[in-house]
Design a protein around this motif. Structure first.
Motif, short mmCIF file in Angstrom:
data_model
loop_
_atom_site.label_atom_id
_atom_site.label_comp_id
_atom_site.label_asym_id
_atom_site.label_seq_id
_atom_site.Cartn_x
_atom_site.Cartn_y
_atom_site.Cartn_z
N THR A 183 -8.58 17.61 3.84
CA THR A 183 -8.84 16.75 2.68
C THR A 183 -7.67 15.80 2.42
O THR A 183 -7.88 14.64 2.02
N ILE A 184 -6.45 16.28 2.63
CA ILE A 184 -5.27 15.46 2.32
C ILE A 184 -5.22 14.21 3.20
O ILE A 184 -5.20 13.08 2.68
N PRO A 185 -5.21 14.33 4.56
CA PRO A 185 -5.19 13.09 5.36
C PRO A 185 -6.47 12.26 5.21
O PRO A 185 -6.43 11.04 5.28
N ALA A 186 -7.61 12.94 5.02
CA ALA A 186 -8.86 12.18 4.85
C ALA A 186 -8.82 11.34 3.59
O ALA A 186 -9.29 10.18 3.57
N SER A 187 -8.26 11.86 2.52
CA SER A 187 -8.16 11.08 1.28
C SER A 187 -7.23 9.89 1.46
O SER A 187 -7.48 8.80 0.93
N ILE A 188 -6.14 10.10 2.20
CA ILE A 188 -5.20 8.99 2.43
C ILE A 188 -5.86 7.88 3.24
O ILE A 188 -5.72 6.69 2.93
N ALA A 190 -9.12 7.22 3.49
CA ALA A 190 -10.13 6.56 2.67
C ALA A 190 -9.48 5.64 1.64
O ALA A 190 -9.97 4.54 1.37
N ALA A 191 -8.37 6.09 1.06
CA ALA A 191 -7.68 5.25 0.08
C ALA A 191 -7.13 3.98 0.73
O ALA A 191 -7.16 2.90 0.11
N TYR A 192 -6.62 4.10 1.95
CA TYR A 192 -6.10 2.90 2.63
C TYR A 192 -7.21 1.88 2.85
O TYR A 192 -7.01 0.68 2.66
N ILE A 193 -8.40 2.35 3.22
CA ILE A 193 -9.51 1.42 3.46
C ILE A 193 -9.97 0.77 2.16
O ILE A 193 -10.11 -0.45 2.06
N ILE A 194 -10.19 1.57 1.15
CA ILE A 194 -10.75 1.06 -0.11
C ILE A 194 -9.74 0.21 -0.87
O ILE A 194 -10.01 -0.95 -1.24
N LEU A 195 -8.55 0.78 -1.09
CA LEU A 195 -7.53 0.02 -1.83
C LEU A 195 -6.99 -1.14 -1.02
O LEU A 195 -6.57 -2.15 -1.59
N GLY A 196 -7.01 -1.04 0.30
CA GLY A 196 -6.55 -2.15 1.14
C GLY A 196 -7.44 -3.36 0.99
O GLY A 196 -6.96 -4.49 0.88
N LEU A 197 -8.76 -3.15 0.98
CA LEU A 197 -9.68 -4.28 0.79
C LEU A 197 -9.49 -4.91 -0.59
O LEU A 197 -9.53 -6.14 -0.74
N ALA A 198 -9.29 -4.06 -1.60
CA ALA A 198 -9.06 -4.60 -2.94
C ALA A 198 -7.76 -5.39 -3.01
O ALA A 198 -7.68 -6.43 -3.67
N MET A 202 0.81 -1.21 0.00
CA MET A 202 0.00 0.00 0.00
C MET A 202 0.85 1.26 0.00
O MET A 202 0.30 2.37 -0.10
N ILE A 203 2.16 1.13 0.13
CA ILE A 203 3.01 2.32 0.25
C ILE A 203 2.92 3.20 -1.00
O ILE A 203 2.65 4.41 -0.91
N LEU A 204 3.15 2.61 -2.17
CA LEU A 204 3.11 3.40 -3.40
C LEU A 204 1.72 3.96 -3.71
O LEU A 204 1.59 5.14 -4.06
N PRO A 205 0.65 3.17 -3.59
CA PRO A 205 -0.69 3.76 -3.81
C PRO A 205 -1.00 4.90 -2.86
O PRO A 205 -1.59 5.92 -3.27
N LEU A 206 -0.62 4.77 -1.58
CA LEU A 206 -0.91 5.84 -0.63
C LEU A 206 -0.09 7.09 -0.93
O LEU A 206 -0.58 8.21 -0.77
N LEU A 207 1.16 6.90 -1.33
CA LEU A 207 1.96 8.07 -1.73
C LEU A 207 1.36 8.77 -2.94
O LEU A 207 1.35 10.00 -3.03
N THR A 208 0.84 7.97 -3.88
CA THR A 208 0.19 8.55 -5.06
C THR A 208 -1.05 9.35 -4.67
O THR A 208 -1.27 10.48 -5.16
#
Length: 496
Positions: free
Chosen positions: A374-379, A381-389, A111-117
Motif C-alpha cells: 500500500t505504501i509504494p502504491a499510494s506514492i 498514485a499520488a505522483y500521477i494524480i498530483l503531478g497532472l494537477a 512533487m518532493i514535499l507532496p510525495l513525502l507527505t
C-alpha cells in the motif's frame, strides 16, 4: 531576467545627445531635460569640437552591454543546476536521454514535499491497520472517486494547455506581423535624395527598432516587470517620453536578495514562499502607463509621417501598414486576455481538494488488497494524480520564467536577428538580381543564365517551359544536359 542574474546598472548621470544614433537611458533627471538635451552641466562630461553635448563613457558602454545582453540574457550568472530546473527552456538544446528519464522541464522538484507527505500518511495508515486496528474500506470507492478525479484533472489540464497554446499563437502572430511590417517599412517605404534621404534612412532604422521594442516591452509587461531600464529594452525606448520612463526606479532593478528559506521554498513549490508577481506594479509611486501601447502610438505617428512626406505612396502599402498596427494591438489584447483570465478560483480550489481527498483516502482502500505494498502504491498514485494537477498549475500562465513557459526571450532574439538581417543591405532592386548571369531561370532544364535566355524568342522560352513538364529531367546536371541536348531549340546546343 532569469533568477540569479544581476540587474542592469543605470547611470543616473546619463543624458541625451544630439546624435540620433544614441538613445538615452532612463535616468533620475527630469523627463524634459532628457528629451531636449538641456540637462544641467554636472550631468555631462564635456562638449565636443562642434558644441555637441557628449555623455559620459559609461552611457555608451551601457548600450553596448545592452546589445550583447539581448543574445545572452538567460545564460549569465547562473549555475548549470539552476538553469536546469529554471526556464524558460532553450530551444536550441537537444537531449539524448529517454523522455521518462529527463528532469529538465519535469515537475519533480515541486512533487518532493507532496510525495513525502503521502509516504508518511500511507505508512501511518498501514502501521495502524497492522498493529492497532484494521481501518480498511471496500475498494469500490476507487471506481467511484477515480471517475470524478479523472474528469477534474482532464478539465484542469485542457484549460491550462488551451491558455498555453493561445499564448504561443499570439506570439507566432506577433513574429509574423513584425516580419510583414518591417518589410513594408524597409522595402516599400522610399528614401528621398540628399540629406532628406539620410533622415529617411535613420527614421526607418528607428521604426525597425520600435518593432523590436514592442515585442520586448510586451514580454516584460506579461512578466509584471514595469520598468524600462532592462538590458534588452533601455536602448530601444529610452529616447521616448513614456509613463514607464518617468516612473523609472532603480530599486525595482535591484530587489533585495531572497533568503535561503524563501529560495528553497519557491524551488519546492511551497505556496507560502511564493511572492505576488504584481508586487512591483503595486509598489510603484508613479503611473506606469502602458509601454507597448505607447510604442504603437509612436509607430503609428511614423506611418503617418511617411504618408505625409510622400515616402509611402502606395495606397495598398498604406492600408497594410495601418492594418498591421491594428494586428499588433490585437496581439497585445489577446496576450493580456490569456494573462488576466485564469481558471476561476472556485474551480482551482475544488480540483485541488478533489485530488488530495482521493490521495488521502487511497491507503484505506488499498490496505485490504496490497497489504504492505500500500505504501509504494499510494506514492505512485499520488505522483500521477498530483503531478497532472501540478502541470496544469504550472502552464496556466505561459509567460513566466518556468521551464515549461514560452521562451519569450528566444522569440525576441529571433525578431531582433531577422530585423538585423533585413536591414543589413539596402532594399533589393529588381534589375540587380533578375538580370545576373547566374540567374538560371530554367534550372534544372537549362544551365543558361538570364542574359542568354533574354536573347531568345518568347516561343523558345515557352517551349522550354513545356519541355520541363514533358521531359521531367533529373536534378543531376549531367542528366539535365542529356535531356536538353535531345530537344530542338533554335539556340546552339553549346549554349544550353
Amino acid at each position: 531576467m532569469t533568477e540569479g542574474e544581476s540587474a542592469p546598472q543605470v547611470d543616473s548621470t546619463a543624458t541625451a545627445t544630439s546624435d540620433s544614433s544614441a538613445a538615452p537611458v532612463p535616468t533620475e533627471v527630469r523627463a524634459h531635460e532628457i528629451h531636449h538635451g538641456d540637462a544641467p552641466a554636472h550631468h555631462l562630461k564635456e562638449q565636443d569640437s562642434i558644441g555637441r553635448l557628449t555623455p559620459r563613457p559609461t552611457f555608451m558602454e551601457h548600450l553596448v552591454e545592452s546589445r550583447d545582453a539581448m543574445f545572452h540574457l538567460d545564460r549569465r550568472d547562473s549555475s548549470e543546476l539552476e538553469r536546469y530546473f529554471h526556464g524558460p527552456r532553450e530551444m536550441d538544446k537537444h537531449s539524448k536521454w529517454p523522455t521518462f528519464m529527463r528532469m529538465h522541464g519535469s515537475v519533480m522538484p515541486k512533487m518532493i514535499l507532496p510525495l513525502l507527505t503521502v509516504a508518511a500518511w500511507s505508512t501511518f495508515i498501514t502501521l495502524f491497520s497492522k498493529k492497532v486496528h484494521y481501518i480498511g474500506v471496500n475498494n469500490i470507492l476507487l471506481t467511484v472517486l477515480g471517475f470524478v478525479v479523472g474528469l477534474a484533472l482532464s478539465f484542469r489540464s485542457s484549460t491550462a494547455y488551451e491558455r498555453w497554446a493561445d499564448g504561443r499563437k499570439y506570439w507566432a502572430q506577433l513574429i509574423q506581423i513584425s516580419r510583414n511590417l518591417s518589410r513594408t517599412i524597409w522595402v516599400n517605404t522610399g528614401e528621398r535624395q540628399g540629406e532628406e534621404g539620410k533622415v529617411d534612412l535613420l527614421r526607418k532604422i528607428t521604426a525597425m527598432n520600435l518593432i523590436l521594442a514592442f515585442a520586448v516591452a510586451l514580454k516584460h509587461k506579461l512578466r509584471f516587470e514595469p520598468d524600462i531600464a532592462y538590458e534588452d529594452l533601455a536602448g530601444l525606448v529610452g529616447h521616448m517620453d513614456t509613463f514607464a520612463r518617468d516612473a523609472h526606479d532603480n530599486e525595482r532593478l535591484h530587489p533585495p536578495a531572497k533568503s535561503f528559506r524563501k529560495a528553497i521554498g519557491e524551488y519546492l513549490g511551497v505556496s507560502f514562499a511564493e511572492s505576488n508577481p504584481r508586487k512591483l506594479i503595486k509598489r510603484s509611486k508613479k503611473p506606469l502607463g502602458h509601454l507597448p501601447l505607447e510604442i504603437l502610438n509612436h509607430l503609428s505617428a511614423y506611418i503617418d509621417s511617411c504618408v505625409s512626406n510622400g515616402t509611402l505612396v502606395s495606397g495598398l502599402h498604406q492600408s497594410q501598414a495601418i492594418g498591421m498596427m491594428a494586428s499588433f494591438n490585437e496581439v497585445l489584447t489577446g496576450t493580456e486576455r490569456v494573462l488576466d483570465t485564469p481558471l476561476p478560483t472556485a474551480y482551482v480550489i475544488a480540483i485541488s481538494q478533489i485530488a488530495w481527498i482521493y490521495v488521502i483516502v487511497l491507503p484505506f482502500q488499498l490496505i485490504a488488497v496490497l497489504d504492505w505494498v500500500t505504501i509504494p502504491a499510494s506514492i505512485v498514485a499520488a505522483y500521477i494524480i498530483l503531478g497532472l494537477a501540478t502541470i496544469g498549475s504550472e502552464i496556466e500562465n505561459p509567460f513566466g520564467q518556468d521551464v515549461n513557459d514560452l521562451p519569450l526571450d528566444t522569440y525576441c532574439r529571433q525578431i531582433a536577428l531577422e530585423l538585423d538581417i533585413m536591414t543589413s543591405s539596402p532594399p533589393p532592386k529588381v534589375d540587380d538580381f533578375m538580370s545576373r548571369p547566374d540567374n538560371l531561370v530554367l534550372f534544372p532544364l537549362s544551365q543558361n543564365g538570364y542574359p542568354e535566355w533574354k536573347d531568345r524568342s518568347v516561343e523558345d522560352i515557352r517551349a522550354a517551359l513545356k519541355a520541363k513538364v514533358i521531359a521531367n529531367p533529373a536534378p543531376a546536371p549531367s542528366d539535365a544536359s542529356t535531356v536538353v541536348e535531345t530537344l530542338s531549340f533554335k539556340a546552339p546546343k553549346s549554349s544550353v
